[in-house]
Design a protein around this motif. Structure first.
Motif, PDB file in Angstrom:
ATOM      1  N   GLU A 197      12.414  -5.341   7.029  1.00  0.00           N
ATOM      2  CA  GLU A 197      12.099  -5.194   5.608  1.00  0.00           C
ATOM      3  C   GLU A 197      10.683  -5.683   5.296  1.00  0.00           C
ATOM      4  O   GLU A 197       9.932  -5.035   4.549  1.00  0.00           O
ATOM      5  N   LEU A 198      10.314  -6.820   5.881  1.00  0.00           N
ATOM      6  CA  LEU A 198       8.976  -7.353   5.633  1.00  0.00           C
ATOM      7  C   LEU A 198       7.896  -6.483   6.272  1.00  0.00           C
ATOM      8  O   LEU A 198       6.809  -6.324   5.717  1.00  0.00           O
ATOM      9  N   LEU A 199       8.191  -5.914   7.425  1.00  0.00           N
ATOM     10  CA  LEU A 199       7.216  -5.016   8.049  1.00  0.00           C
ATOM     11  C   LEU A 199       6.996  -3.772   7.198  1.00  0.00           C
ATOM     12  O   LEU A 199       5.867  -3.283   7.061  1.00  0.00           O
ATOM     13  N   HIS A 200       8.079  -3.254   6.606  1.00  0.00           N
ATOM     14  CA  HIS A 200       7.927  -2.120   5.711  1.00  0.00           C
ATOM     15  C   HIS A 200       7.117  -2.512   4.470  1.00  0.00           C
ATOM     16  O   HIS A 200       6.288  -1.732   3.989  1.00  0.00           O
ATOM     17  N   THR A 222       5.579  -5.729  -7.899  1.00  0.00           N
ATOM     18  CA  THR A 222       6.489  -5.908  -9.020  1.00  0.00           C
ATOM     19  C   THR A 222       7.907  -6.176  -8.520  1.00  0.00           C
ATOM     20  O   THR A 222       8.216  -5.998  -7.334  1.00  0.00           O
ATOM     21  N   ILE A 223       8.765  -6.580  -9.412  1.00  0.00           N
ATOM     22  CA  ILE A 223      10.164  -6.795  -9.061  1.00  0.00           C
ATOM     23  C   ILE A 223      10.772  -5.510  -8.501  1.00  0.00           C
ATOM     24  O   ILE A 223      11.543  -5.538  -7.539  1.00  0.00           O
ATOM     25  N   GLU A 224      10.387  -4.378  -9.082  1.00  0.00           N
ATOM     26  CA  GLU A 224      10.912  -3.096  -8.610  1.00  0.00           C
ATOM     27  C   GLU A 224      10.497  -2.813  -7.175  1.00  0.00           C
ATOM     28  O   GLU A 224      11.292  -2.315  -6.370  1.00  0.00           O
ATOM     29  N   VAL A 225       9.262  -3.143  -6.829  1.00  0.00           N
ATOM     30  CA  VAL A 225       8.790  -2.939  -5.455  1.00  0.00           C
ATOM     31  C   VAL A 225       9.527  -3.865  -4.496  1.00  0.00           C
ATOM     32  O   VAL A 225       9.952  -3.449  -3.405  1.00  0.00           O
ATOM     33  N   LEU A 226       9.704  -5.126  -4.893  1.00  0.00           N
ATOM     34  CA  LEU A 226      10.430  -6.075  -4.048  1.00  0.00           C
ATOM     35  C   LEU A 226      11.851  -5.577  -3.793  1.00  0.00           C
ATOM     36  O   LEU A 226      12.357  -5.647  -2.663  1.00  0.00           O
ATOM     37  N   GLU A 227      12.492  -5.090  -4.841  1.00  0.00           N
ATOM     38  CA  GLU A 227      13.860  -4.590  -4.694  1.00  0.00           C
ATOM     39  C   GLU A 227      13.902  -3.347  -3.815  1.00  0.00           C
ATOM     40  O   GLU A 227      14.842  -3.148  -3.040  1.00  0.00           O
ATOM     41  N   GLN A 228      12.887  -2.526  -3.914  1.00  0.00           N
ATOM     42  CA  GLN A 228      12.820  -1.313  -3.096  1.00  0.00           C
ATOM     43  C   GLN A 228      12.850  -1.645  -1.602  1.00  0.00           C
ATOM     44  O   GLN A 228      13.471  -0.930  -0.808  1.00  0.00           O
ATOM     45  N   PHE A 229      12.196  -2.757  -1.242  1.00  0.00           N
ATOM     46  CA  PHE A 229      12.130  -3.130   0.166  1.00  0.00           C
ATOM     47  C   PHE A 229      13.111  -4.247   0.536  1.00  0.00           C
ATOM     48  O   PHE A 229      13.101  -4.733   1.668  1.00  0.00           O
ATOM     49  N   ASP A 235       9.712 -14.501   0.349  1.00  0.00           N
ATOM     50  CA  ASP A 235       9.491 -13.852   1.647  1.00  0.00           C
ATOM     51  C   ASP A 235       8.057 -13.347   1.786  1.00  0.00           C
ATOM     52  O   ASP A 235       7.494 -13.338   2.884  1.00  0.00           O
ATOM     53  N   THR A 236       7.467 -12.919   0.675  1.00  0.00           N
ATOM     54  CA  THR A 236       6.136 -12.317   0.741  1.00  0.00           C
ATOM     55  C   THR A 236       5.053 -13.325   1.128  1.00  0.00           C
ATOM     56  O   THR A 236       3.935 -12.927   1.455  1.00  0.00           O
ATOM     57  N   SER A 237       5.388 -14.610   1.120  1.00  0.00           N
ATOM     58  CA  SER A 237       4.403 -15.613   1.547  1.00  0.00           C
ATOM     59  C   SER A 237       3.969 -15.379   2.993  1.00  0.00           C
ATOM     60  O   SER A 237       2.859 -15.749   3.389  1.00  0.00           O
ATOM     61  N   LEU A 238       4.834 -14.747   3.782  1.00  0.00           N
ATOM     62  CA  LEU A 238       4.517 -14.467   5.183  1.00  0.00           C
ATOM     63  C   LEU A 238       3.495 -13.349   5.324  1.00  0.00           C
ATOM     64  O   LEU A 238       2.954 -13.135   6.418  1.00  0.00           O
ATOM     65  N   LEU A 239       3.221 -12.629   4.236  1.00  0.00           N
ATOM     66  CA  LEU A 239       2.326 -11.477   4.294  1.00  0.00           C
ATOM     67  C   LEU A 239       0.984 -11.723   3.616  1.00  0.00           C
ATOM     68  O   LEU A 239       0.135 -10.837   3.598  1.00  0.00           O
ATOM     69  N   VAL A 240       0.791 -12.920   3.076  1.00  0.00           N
ATOM     70  CA  VAL A 240      -0.393 -13.151   2.256  1.00  0.00           C
ATOM     71  C   VAL A 240      -1.688 -13.006   3.048  1.00  0.00           C
ATOM     72  O   VAL A 240      -2.730 -12.626   2.509  1.00  0.00           O
ATOM     73  N   GLY A 241      -1.653 -13.254   4.352  1.00  0.00           N
ATOM     74  CA  GLY A 241      -2.865 -13.134   5.156  1.00  0.00           C
ATOM     75  C   GLY A 241      -3.120 -11.750   5.688  1.00  0.00           C
ATOM     76  O   GLY A 241      -4.153 -11.514   6.336  1.00  0.00           O
ATOM     77  N   SER A 242      -2.223 -10.804   5.430  1.00  0.00           N
ATOM     78  CA  SER A 242      -2.321  -9.469   6.028  1.00  0.00           C
ATOM     79  C   SER A 242      -3.658  -8.786   5.751  1.00  0.00           C
ATOM     80  O   SER A 242      -4.257  -8.168   6.638  1.00  0.00           O
ATOM     81  N   LEU A 243      -4.145  -8.882   4.537  1.00  0.00           N
ATOM     82  CA  LEU A 243      -5.366  -8.171   4.180  1.00  0.00           C
ATOM     83  C   LEU A 243      -6.615  -8.792   4.800  1.00  0.00           C
ATOM     84  O   LEU A 243      -7.695  -8.200   4.742  1.00  0.00           O
ATOM     85  N   GLY A 244      -6.480  -9.942   5.409  1.00  0.00           N
ATOM     86  CA  GLY A 244      -7.631 -10.574   6.037  1.00  0.00           C
ATOM     87  C   GLY A 244      -8.220  -9.776   7.185  1.00  0.00           C
ATOM     88  O   GLY A 244      -9.360 -10.003   7.596  1.00  0.00           O
ATOM     89  N   ASN A 245      -7.450  -8.815   7.705  1.00  0.00           N
ATOM     90  CA  ASN A 245      -7.946  -7.995   8.809  1.00  0.00           C
ATOM     91  C   ASN A 245      -8.712  -6.760   8.340  1.00  0.00           C
ATOM     92  O   ASN A 245      -9.205  -5.986   9.173  1.00  0.00           O
ATOM     93  N   VAL A 246      -8.809  -6.578   7.034  1.00  0.00           N
ATOM     94  CA  VAL A 246      -9.499  -5.400   6.506  1.00  0.00           C
ATOM     95  C   VAL A 246     -11.014  -5.594   6.616  1.00  0.00           C
ATOM     96  O   VAL A 246     -11.561  -6.583   6.125  1.00  0.00           O
ATOM     97  N   LYS A 247     -11.677  -4.643   7.236  1.00  0.00           N
ATOM     98  CA  LYS A 247     -13.122  -4.734   7.394  1.00  0.00           C
ATOM     99  C   LYS A 247     -13.816  -4.696   6.035  1.00  0.00           C
ATOM    100  O   LYS A 247     -13.498  -3.852   5.190  1.00  0.00           O
ATOM    101  N   GLY A 248     -14.731  -5.627   5.823  1.00  0.00           N
ATOM    102  CA  GLY A 248     -15.512  -5.652   4.590  1.00  0.00           C
ATOM    103  C   GLY A 248     -14.900  -6.464   3.470  1.00  0.00           C
ATOM    104  O   GLY A 248     -15.537  -6.658   2.430  1.00  0.00           O
ATOM    105  N   ILE A 249     -13.687  -6.947   3.651  1.00  0.00           N
ATOM    106  CA  ILE A 249     -13.041  -7.712   2.589  1.00  0.00           C
ATOM    107  C   ILE A 249     -13.640  -9.110   2.505  1.00  0.00           C
ATOM    108  O   ILE A 249     -13.966  -9.730   3.520  1.00  0.00           O
TER     109      ILE A 249
END
Length: 313
Positions: A197-200, A222-229, A235-249
């Motif tokens: 679920e978190l990978l999705h 949003t709550i709707e997005v969280l419910e969708q997945f 749980d989303t605290s595990l994903l907060v660093g994900s965007l750090g790999n984006v070039k130029g960010i």
């Protein structure tokens, strides 16, 4: 200050250790690591940890339920918590004496005694530093359980040693901690394995984040997005660093909606963002901070100010 803290700990039969709300590995690591050290050193003392349990950190441990009566004549120690509003379990001021141990900017100098080191990579690194002093002057003891907690806290707050807060002291500390017998592979699995679920959800973040030409990025969950997945806000605290790999960010913010508030998770690769967090009921490190807003209109203000910071950097 370390010697004073050690001497104070000697004087109390009951010690209760707090940390911040919405705990991360360093919150648990410093809190439970200190508890394990004190239990190994002073088996005759009662040493408690308190605070609401975070299920995603169950692989590390779980705090205890502490009765009100235990606070009478107790020494209370708060680790990894910059200000009193963020202390988990607001009974922290019900003991006889209060010590603050932290590595965040000292904007709220609470406590009867405080030790703040903003140069430390993590509060867990500070607890190991305290242990080395305690070993010299009071025969403090470290076991594998304590070493595992502190190692996890350091790894968590340094992003596996990639953040600028990582120093020679950090590597020297973990070099000592890995001499103890604990399973690092098992620990890393607990810290970094993600559910399907978190990978999705991570895929959704990568597909839908917005970034301007100056490297400021954001996404709204949003709550709707969280419910969708089928993912919780915590749980989303595990994903907060994900965007750090984006070039130029340069810096990014992830908004996570809950029933009564919107969490604001800020991260940066350069611009100082804790000053922005402080404007919205939050704070933290210069490159990693959190805040809280209560309506989506405020998110546009945060995004606008983040864009200004990145444009000037």
């Amino acid at each position: 200050m370390k010697r004073q803290i050690i001497d104070t700990i000697k004087q109390y039969d009951t010690i209760i250790i707090h940390r911040h709300v919405r705990p991360d590995p360093d919150a648990y690591g410093s809190q439970m690591g200190l508890q394990a050290i004190l239990q190994a050193t002073y088996p005759e003392k009662k040493v408690f940890t308190t605070g609401e349990h975070e299920e995603s950190l169950s692989f590390l441990g779980e705090p205890q339920v502490v009765a009100d009566k235990e606070f009478e004549n107790a020494l209370v120690i708060v680790t990894d918590t910059a200000n009193t509003e963020r202390v988990d379990d607001q009974r922290y001021n019900q003991g006889k004496f209060l010590i603050k141990i932290d590595h965040h900017p000292n904007d709220d100098a609470y406590g009867d005694m405080l030790w703040v080191n903003t140069n430390a990579s993590s509060c867990s690194e500070m607890i190991y530093d305290l242990f080395t002093e305690g070993r010299k002057v009071a025969d403090w003891k470290m076991d594998s359980k304590a070493a595992r907690f502190l190692f996890a806290g350091i790894v968590g707050d340094t992003g596996r040693f990639i953040y600028p807060s990582t120093t020679e002291t950090t590597f020297n500390t973990v070099g000592e901690l890995i001499k103890y017998n604990f399973d690092r592979t098992e620990l890393f699995d607990g810290m970094y394995e993600l559910s399907r679920e978190l990978l999705h959800m991570q895929g959704y973040i990568f597909q839908n984040f917005v970034m301007d030409d100056n490297g400021a990025a954001y996404i709204k969950l949003t709550i709707e997005v969280l419910e969708q997945f089928s993912v919780s806000a915590s749980d989303t605290s595990l994903l907060v660093g994900s965007l750090g790999n984006v070039k130029g960010i340069k810096a990014w913010v992830i908004f996570v909606e809950e029933a009564d508030q919107i969490r604001v998770r800020l991260r940066s690769k350069g611009p100082i963002i804790n000053t922005l967090a402080k404007q919205y009921n939050g704070g933290g490190h210069p490159m990693a901070s959190g805040a809280t807003i209560y309506k989506w209109e405020e998110s546009e203000e945060v995004i606008s100010k983040l864009k200004e910071l990145c444009a000037k950097y």
